[in-house]
Design a protein around this motif. Sequence first.
Motif, PDB file in Angstrom:
ATOM      1  N   VAL A   7       0.837  -1.197   0.000  1.00  0.00           N
ATOM      2  CA  VAL A   7       0.000   0.000   0.000  1.00  0.00           C
ATOM      3  C   VAL A   7       0.873   1.248   0.000  1.00  0.00           C
ATOM      4  O   VAL A   7       0.673   2.168  -0.801  1.00  0.00           O
ATOM      5  N   LEU A  10       2.724   1.679  -3.360  1.00  0.00           N
ATOM      6  CA  LEU A  10       1.834   2.185  -4.404  1.00  0.00           C
ATOM      7  C   LEU A  10       1.558   3.670  -4.203  1.00  0.00           C
ATOM      8  O   LEU A  10       1.638   4.457  -5.149  1.00  0.00           O
ATOM      9  N   ARG A  11       1.250   4.055  -2.977  1.00  0.00           N
ATOM     10  CA  ARG A  11       0.967   5.470  -2.696  1.00  0.00           C
ATOM     11  C   ARG A  11       2.170   6.341  -3.034  1.00  0.00           C
ATOM     12  O   ARG A  11       2.046   7.405  -3.631  1.00  0.00           O
ATOM     13  N   PHE A  19      -3.419   8.236  -5.548  1.00  0.00           N
ATOM     14  CA  PHE A  19      -3.681   7.056  -4.732  1.00  0.00           C
ATOM     15  C   PHE A  19      -5.126   7.070  -4.234  1.00  0.00           C
ATOM     16  O   PHE A  19      -5.815   6.049  -4.279  1.00  0.00           O
ATOM     17  N   ILE A  22      -7.325   5.967  -6.971  1.00  0.00           N
ATOM     18  CA  ILE A  22      -7.174   4.525  -7.204  1.00  0.00           C
ATOM     19  C   ILE A  22      -7.964   3.745  -6.162  1.00  0.00           C
ATOM     20  O   ILE A  22      -8.652   2.770  -6.486  1.00  0.00           O
ATOM     21  N   VAL A  23      -7.874   4.153  -4.916  1.00  0.00           N
ATOM     22  CA  VAL A  23      -8.614   3.477  -3.850  1.00  0.00           C
ATOM     23  C   VAL A  23     -10.114   3.548  -4.117  1.00  0.00           C
ATOM     24  O   VAL A  23     -10.818   2.540  -4.020  1.00  0.00           O
ATOM     25  N   PHE A  26     -10.924   1.286  -7.068  1.00  0.00           N
ATOM     26  CA  PHE A  26     -10.792  -0.107  -6.642  1.00  0.00           C
ATOM     27  C   PHE A  26     -12.025  -0.545  -5.863  1.00  0.00           C
ATOM     28  O   PHE A  26     -12.629  -1.577  -6.162  1.00  0.00           O
ATOM     29  N   SER A  56      -7.092  -7.343  -8.707  1.00  0.00           N
ATOM     30  CA  SER A  56      -7.375  -6.053  -8.080  1.00  0.00           C
ATOM     31  C   SER A  56      -6.905  -6.043  -6.634  1.00  0.00           C
ATOM     32  O   SER A  56      -6.304  -5.068  -6.166  1.00  0.00           O
ATOM     33  N   ASN A  59      -3.084  -5.778  -6.287  1.00  0.00           N
ATOM     34  CA  ASN A  59      -2.573  -4.441  -6.584  1.00  0.00           C
ATOM     35  C   ASN A  59      -2.659  -3.509  -5.385  1.00  0.00           C
ATOM     36  O   ASN A  59      -1.825  -2.623  -5.227  1.00  0.00           O
ATOM     37  N   LEU A  60      -3.658  -3.702  -4.535  1.00  0.00           N
ATOM     38  CA  LEU A  60      -3.849  -2.801  -3.411  1.00  0.00           C
ATOM     39  C   LEU A  60      -3.504  -3.450  -2.073  1.00  0.00           C
ATOM     40  O   LEU A  60      -3.772  -2.887  -1.027  1.00  0.00           O
TER      41      LEU A  60
END
Length: 110
Positions: A7, A10-11, A19, A22-23, A26, A56, A59-60
């Motif tokens: 996390v 990615l951020r 980000f 994206i959240v 998602f 998915s 990825n998160l």
Amino acid sequence: MIDWSRVTELRDEIGAENFAEIVTLFLEEVETEIDALRAGCAEDALEARLHFLKGSALNLGFTDFSRLCQMGETAAASGRAGDVDLAATIACFEASREDFMRGLEALAPP
């Protein structure tokens, strides 16, 4: 349940503003798929739905949820869609989402 290093990575890669987008995306996409599973997904679509959810989730950083999706995807792909525990998979997503949202508050800059 959540891979916080993923996390954070990615951020840091995409920036805090992106980000957040994206959240949101998602959660919207995954909840749409979860709703389809709740409504009674056709066996021939189950493998594809679980594959999408698995990717998915990875990825998160939703590791536990991703693992359950992988197990379900594998079962569905081998003709054992009836063995997929959708209730446990959905419950894991819900618990993961709650943990994730609480954790995001801790990651937010002061």
